[in-house]
Design a protein around this motif. Structure first.
Motif, short mmCIF file in Angstrom:
data_model
loop_
_atom_site.label_atom_id
_atom_site.label_comp_id
_atom_site.label_asym_id
_atom_site.label_seq_id
_atom_site.Cartn_x
_atom_site.Cartn_y
_atom_site.Cartn_z
N GLY A 84 0.53 -1.04 0.11
CA GLY A 84 -0.31 0.09 0.39
C GLY A 84 1.15 1.25 0.29
N PRO A 85 0.53 2.02 -0.59
CA PRO A 85 0.97 3.70 -0.56
C PRO A 85 1.38 3.88 0.44
CG PRO A 85 -0.92 3.46 -1.55
CD PRO A 85 -1.11 2.71 -2.01
N GLU A 86 0.44 3.38 1.35
CA GLU A 86 0.67 4.74 2.90
C GLU A 86 1.39 3.87 3.70
OE1 GLU A 86 -0.53 8.01 4.20
OE2 GLU A 86 -1.56 7.49 1.74
N ASP A 87 2.90 4.16 4.10
CA ASP A 87 4.06 3.67 4.82
C ASP A 87 3.82 2.28 4.83
OD1 ASP A 87 5.39 3.92 7.30
OD2 ASP A 87 4.40 3.76 8.84
N PRO A 88 4.54 1.82 3.62
CA PRO A 88 5.04 0.65 3.11
C PRO A 88 6.20 -0.06 3.74
CG PRO A 88 5.70 1.80 0.77
CD PRO A 88 4.98 3.17 2.35
N LYS A 89 6.11 -0.61 4.87
CA LYS A 89 6.58 -1.66 5.62
C LYS A 89 6.90 -3.00 4.93
CE LYS A 89 6.43 0.36 10.21
NZ LYS A 89 5.43 1.46 10.28
N VAL A 90 7.99 -3.39 5.28
CA VAL A 90 8.68 -5.36 4.22
C VAL A 90 9.71 -5.69 5.51
CG1 VAL A 90 9.54 -4.94 2.66
CG2 VAL A 90 8.29 -7.35 2.69
N LEU A 103 20.93 -2.57 -1.28
CA LEU A 103 19.91 -2.28 -2.39
C LEU A 103 18.91 -2.05 -1.71
CD1 LEU A 103 20.94 -5.88 -4.16
CD2 LEU A 103 20.82 -3.35 -5.55
N GLU A 104 18.26 -3.12 0.09
CA GLU A 104 16.84 -2.30 0.54
C GLU A 104 17.10 -1.17 0.51
OE1 GLU A 104 15.68 -5.98 1.86
OE2 GLU A 104 16.89 -5.43 3.35
N ARG A 105 18.71 -0.60 1.31
CA ARG A 105 18.71 1.06 1.59
C ARG A 105 18.89 2.24 0.14
NH1 ARG A 105 25.10 2.17 3.61
NH2 ARG A 105 23.87 3.80 3.70
N GLU A 106 18.84 1.65 -0.54
CA GLU A 106 18.72 2.65 -1.94
C GLU A 106 17.52 2.77 -2.10
OE1 GLU A 106 20.25 1.63 -5.90
OE2 GLU A 106 18.34 2.88 -6.62
N THR A 107 16.24 1.38 -1.95
CA THR A 107 14.92 1.36 -2.47
C THR A 107 14.33 2.19 -1.09
OG1 THR A 107 15.21 -0.77 -3.41
CG2 THR A 107 12.94 -0.07 -2.66
N TYR A 108 14.73 2.58 0.09
CA TYR A 108 14.21 2.92 1.21
C TYR A 108 14.03 4.33 1.05
CZ TYR A 108 14.50 5.92 5.39
OH TYR A 108 13.97 6.68 6.39
N GLY A 112 10.46 5.30 0.47
CA GLY A 112 10.26 5.22 1.70
C GLY A 112 9.83 3.81 2.13
N VAL A 113 10.03 2.56 1.18
CA VAL A 113 9.61 1.90 1.67
C VAL A 113 10.36 1.15 2.58
CG1 VAL A 113 9.44 -1.02 1.49
CG2 VAL A 113 9.13 1.62 -0.68
N THR A 114 9.91 1.05 4.13
CA THR A 114 10.62 0.65 5.54
C THR A 114 11.00 -0.85 5.57
OG1 THR A 114 9.40 2.32 6.18
CG2 THR A 114 11.06 1.11 7.78
N PHE A 115 12.09 -1.17 6.02
CA PHE A 115 13.32 -2.47 5.26
C PHE A 115 12.60 -2.61 6.83
CE2 PHE A 115 13.32 -2.18 1.74
CZ PHE A 115 13.30 -2.97 0.67
N LEU A 116 12.06 -3.63 7.71
CA LEU A 116 12.26 -3.65 9.21
C LEU A 116 13.17 -4.80 9.66
CD1 LEU A 116 8.31 -5.25 9.23
CD2 LEU A 116 9.24 -3.02 9.87
N ASN A 117 13.94 -4.71 10.43
CA ASN A 117 15.65 -5.29 10.89
C ASN A 117 16.28 -5.57 9.29
OD1 ASN A 117 14.21 -6.38 13.31
ND2 ASN A 117 13.03 -8.35 11.82
N HIS A 118 16.27 -4.18 8.82
CA HIS A 118 17.49 -4.35 8.57
C HIS A 118 18.50 -3.97 9.25
CE1 HIS A 118 20.09 -1.99 5.44
NE2 HIS A 118 19.11 -2.47 4.15
#
Lengths: 150, 376
Positions: A84-90, A103-108, A112-118
């Protein structure tokens, strides 16, 4: 292995996955990601290389895209997760593939996609105190003038 | 000594300290900043800071037509512009489902391989410079690179940012008499690579400085998604030109050189061998260059059907991928550039950890990173 063979194998293990219309991408629900990642890393698929992580802002949703490659078997897989566009988390995949870290840091940074336990959840290309996520479609840069469309 | 006032042994101690290397350091090949945590001469931890060259190409692409974006790809990996043009144009052609002529394919192979040699020349020249062989090897490498740049100048009129490969073919056909010049260059270059071996490769000082430094194990390299010569130096035989041949690479005979240990010297040696293989490919391509028109007539504005394409090519630095999403308009909806140096740099903290501070320059030089495509 062919894309259809890979899909059949995955479908047998994870009944909830689906194929995307028009592309060869596999769509999975976001809760499955870690389990799915561990499964494809090992035999029989051996996707030992997480090649690319990116996202596409489709306004009503954000498509998170992972591209995997297998060195011993020389096949590849495109994986998508709809967020979802509001506060995406994965969940982060950095514990399985080290390449996921940057790669995930770049996507964040850009989406603004938050990666949990990064392990290192900072911005990477923009300054650390940057506001907003530049590659979102609703982002407007302070001095950006769009070229007239043809 | 009296005023130091040392009473007990615990008053004498060592301390970890932080130093910043770069972004203006001459051997970081651009604007890379490394934050180093040191214990004396040993590196305990290294944190790279990137983004000093961030020009937001991916955002700019969304406001450019497909053709207008080609000059931007020149500025990604600016010492191998031809290969970048090639990767982008092939991704767009994939999206358009456009077939190009045989002559265009051969011309693309010739210019891409010549540019690979030019890029590797800079890589080994600057690597030797980083090791302290001041100026001489670099000047030798630039002497040879100049010949390639002259050939490119004749072909497309530019010396650094070529913008030669276009959607549907190439900008213009090869000029008259250029085949002869390239053939002469191949002969000249072969003798020069032998000279590098004699001058540098098996030089005792060079060996002592580069052997067993920055060991990159096979599994770590794959896990970090390292590609290109850096991966092959660790003993993985992976080359897209062989594994998934694009253009006409399947018609040529060439080897994929691999290293044994994955140290800095292996990474250098793989590049030297790759130059020999590239010369072989160029020679074969020139020998069987078909006649005809090198361009397919297409309009100036391309409107691919809605969909997406991901295309990878083997660049001098690794696998360059373009992920393009089209919504049916003349502008890409999303364009992602998967830059090889980005992943190759991500492994640097792993290699630098527990190394001596004097070896940092050797290790980062042997990875041959280029900030233009990392920061994009």
């Amino acid at each position: 292995m062919l894309t259809t063979e890979i899909f059949d194998l995955l479908k047998a293990k994870f009944p909830r996955i689906a194929k995307e219309e028009g592309t060869s991408a596999v769509i999975i629900p976001k809760e499955l990601l870690l389990e799915f990642g561990r499964f494809i890393k090992d035999a029989p698929l051996i996707f030992d290389d997480l090649h690319c992580v990116t996202a596409i802002d489709k306004k009503e949703k954000i498509d998170l895209v992972y591209i995997f490659y297998s060195n011993p078997l020389q096949h590849s897989l495109t994986l998508k997760i709809y967020l979802g566009p509001e506060d995406p988390k994965v969940e982060s995949l950095a514990a399985i593939w080290k390449s996921a870290n940057w790669l995930e840091r770049e996507t964040y940074d850009l989406f603004g996609v938050t990666f949990l336990n990064h392990p290192d959840p900072r911005r990477i290309l923009n300054p650390y105190d940057w506001k907003g996520y530049p590659l979102r479609k609703n982002y407007s840069a302070p001095n950006f003038i769009a070229k007239p469309k043809l | 000594m009296a005023d130091l006032d040392i009473k007990e042994k615990k008053d004498i101690f060592t301390e970890e300290f932080l130093i910043n290397m770069g972004p203006q350091h001459p051997s970081t090949h651009g604007v890379l900043s490394l934050e180093l945590k040191l214990d004396g001469e040993m590196v305990l931890e290294c944190t790279p800071h990137i983004g000093y060259l961030h020009r937001s190409f991916e955002k700019l692409a969304e406001n450019r037509t497909y053709t207008q974006f080609i000059p931007f790809t020149d500025r990604l990996d600016y010492v191998a512009s031809m290969n970048n043009n090639l990767g982008y144009c092939m991704a767009v052609e994939n999206l358009l489902k456009l077939d190009i002529t045989d002559r265009a394919k051969y011309i693309r192979v010739i210019v891409a391989e010549l540019n690979r040699i030019a890029s590797h020349l800079i890589a080994i020249g600057t690597f030797a410079q980083d090791l302290g062989a001041f100026a001489t090897p670099l000047f030798y490498c630039f002497r040879e690179r100049e010949k390639i740049v002259d050939i490119f100048n004749e072909i497309c009129g530019n010396r650094l940012t070529y913008n030669y490969i276009r959607i549907g073919g190439v900008q213009s056909d090869l000029p008259k008499g250029i085949e002869e010049k390239i053939k002469n260059f191949i002969k000249y270059m072969r003798s020069k690579i032998d000279e590098y071996d004699w001058l540098l490769t098996y030089n005792v000082i060079f060996l002592a400085r580069a052997k067993n430094i920055g060991l990159l194990r096979k599994d770590i390299a794959i896990n970090y998604s390292v590609t290109g010569p850096n991966l092959r130096a660790s003993g993985v035989k992976r080359d897209l030109r062989k594994d998934r041949p694009y253009l006409v690479y399947d018609k040529f005979e060439f080897n994929v050189p691999v290293g044994v240990n994955g140290d800095a010297w292996d990474r250098y040696k793989v590049r030297i061998e790759e130059m020999r293989q590239s010369l072989k490919i160029v020679e074969q391509a020139l020998g069987s260059l078909p006649q005809g028109d090198p361009t397919v007539k297409t309009g100036r504005v391309h409107k691919p059907a809605a969909g997406e394409a991901y295309f990878r090519t083997e660049n001098p630095r690794g696998e360059l991928g373009f992920y393009i999403v089209s919504d049916g308009s003349a502008y890409p909806y999303r364009l992602k550039i998967r830059a090889p140096s980005f992943s190759n740099l991500a492994v640097l903290p792993e290699l630098i950890k527990d190394a001596k501070i004097a070896d940092i320059v050797c290790i980062s030089g042997s990875l041959d990173i280029l900030m233009g495509e990392i920061d994009r």
